[in-house]
Design an enzyme around this catalytic site. Structure first.
Site, PDB file in Angstrom:
ATOM      1  N   GLU A  46       0.860  -1.178   0.000  1.00 12.77           N
ATOM      2  CA  GLU A  46       0.000   0.000   0.000  1.00 12.77           C
ATOM      3  C   GLU A  46       0.899   1.231   0.000  1.00 12.77           C
ATOM      4  O   GLU A  46       1.759   1.369   0.871  1.00 12.77           O
ATOM      5  CB  GLU A  46      -0.904   0.018   1.226  1.00 12.77           C
ATOM      6  CG  GLU A  46      -1.929  -1.101   1.249  1.00 12.77           C
ATOM      7  CD  GLU A  46      -2.742  -1.084   2.530  1.00 12.77           C
ATOM      8  OE1 GLU A  46      -2.745  -0.057   3.229  1.00 12.77           O
ATOM      9  OE2 GLU A  46      -3.357  -2.117   2.835  1.00 12.77           O
ATOM     10  N   ASP A  57      -5.011   8.544  10.348  1.00  7.93           N
ATOM     11  CA  ASP A  57      -3.637   8.163  10.646  1.00  7.93           C
ATOM     12  C   ASP A  57      -3.137   8.778  11.946  1.00  7.93           C
ATOM     13  O   ASP A  57      -3.469   9.912  12.296  1.00  7.93           O
ATOM     14  CB  ASP A  57      -2.720   8.582   9.493  1.00  7.93           C
ATOM     15  CG  ASP A  57      -3.024   7.822   8.218  1.00  7.93           C
ATOM     16  OD1 ASP A  57      -3.107   6.591   8.301  1.00  7.93           O
ATOM     17  OD2 ASP A  57      -3.191   8.453   7.164  1.00  7.93           O
TER      18      ASP A  57
END
Length: 257
Positions: A46, A57
């Protein structure tokens, strides 16, 4: 056959996928990192599209995205760097990013650029499912691009089944209702969530991500899904060592402990 589907058809368990942010740790390093990890036997990658406000995140990936942006990384530069990647890399490649930079690039153009580079799928954490169904899926389908959807412990059974029915490739199981970041272990609540999803008899394989950084979390993910996705720990090691080879060596060592 799309490389994602091919991977899951050929390998049913213990799949290992790594995440890193394009343009980090240095400008121009993205293609070399991909080639290094593919040559070392990582099953799938990814590649993060850096964004100034990555809401899913944690601090490690936020910091990597900030450094990547300062290094001049953008979608245009990323596609330029990846234009020849399929000359020597065969594993599935997935882009992971947020709607803002993708909208700015233009979704049709984004899908076309993905197809031109040999990108197999995309993960867009802030893409609403209704918008995916009505607008994004038809465009992505035309370009042979899989849009991978995320589920969390808070996702209802109805929505999980909807995602299973209307997506392809695999389902990304977020281990907890939190941002990315390494964890020492998955507690009973998370284990119960993994078991609950397993018992649903879904059509598509699952990959577990968020928090995997050691043997305990890796083995739990491998037990309850087709494999594991490791992001924050690998990104931190890339930042520390500046070398994909050294970062991977240390990660693999950590996963034995």
């Amino acid at each position: 056959m799309n490389r994602i589907n091919k991977l899951f058809n050929e390998k049913k368990q213990n799949i290992l996928s790594l995440y890193f942010c394009a343009g980090h740790p240095t400008a121009g390093s993205t293609a070399d990192i991909i080639r290094t990890l593919a040559a070392r036997g990582i099953d799938m990658l990814e590649i993060g599209i850096p964004f100034s406000d990555p809401m899913a995140d944690g601090p490690v990936i936020q910091d990597a995205a900030t450094k990547a942006l300062r290094n001049g990384m953008s979608l245009h530069r990323l596609f330029e760097e990846l234009k020849d990647i399929r000359q020597d890399v065969e594993i599935p490649l997935i882009l992971m990013g947020y709607l803002n930079p993708i909208f700015h690039y233009g979704f049709e153009a984004f899908c076309q650029s993905c197809a031109d580079c040999g990108i197999d799928g995309v993960i867009i954490p802030d893409l609403p499912f209704r918008d995916y169904m009505e607008t994004f899926k038809p465009i992505a389908d035309r370009h042979g691009l899989k849009i991978i959807m995320l589920i969390t412990p808070e996702t209802s059974e109805e929505r999980i089944r909807l995602i299973d029915r209307h997506t392809d490739g695999f389902i990304y199981m977020v281990s907890s209702a939190a941002t990315t970041g390494a964890q020492k272990e998955f507690d009973r609540t998370k284990q119960a969530y993994f078991d609950r999803v397993n018992q649903m008899g879904l059509t598509h394989p699952r990959m577990i991500g968020f928090g995997i950084s050691n043997r305990q979390t890796l083995e739990s993910a491998q037990k309850h899904a087709a494999g594991a996705i490791i992001g924050s720990r690998f990104v931190a090691l890339l930042d520390q060592y500046g070398s994909a080879t050294e970062a991977l060596d240390k990660l693999l060592d950590d996963l034995k402990k």
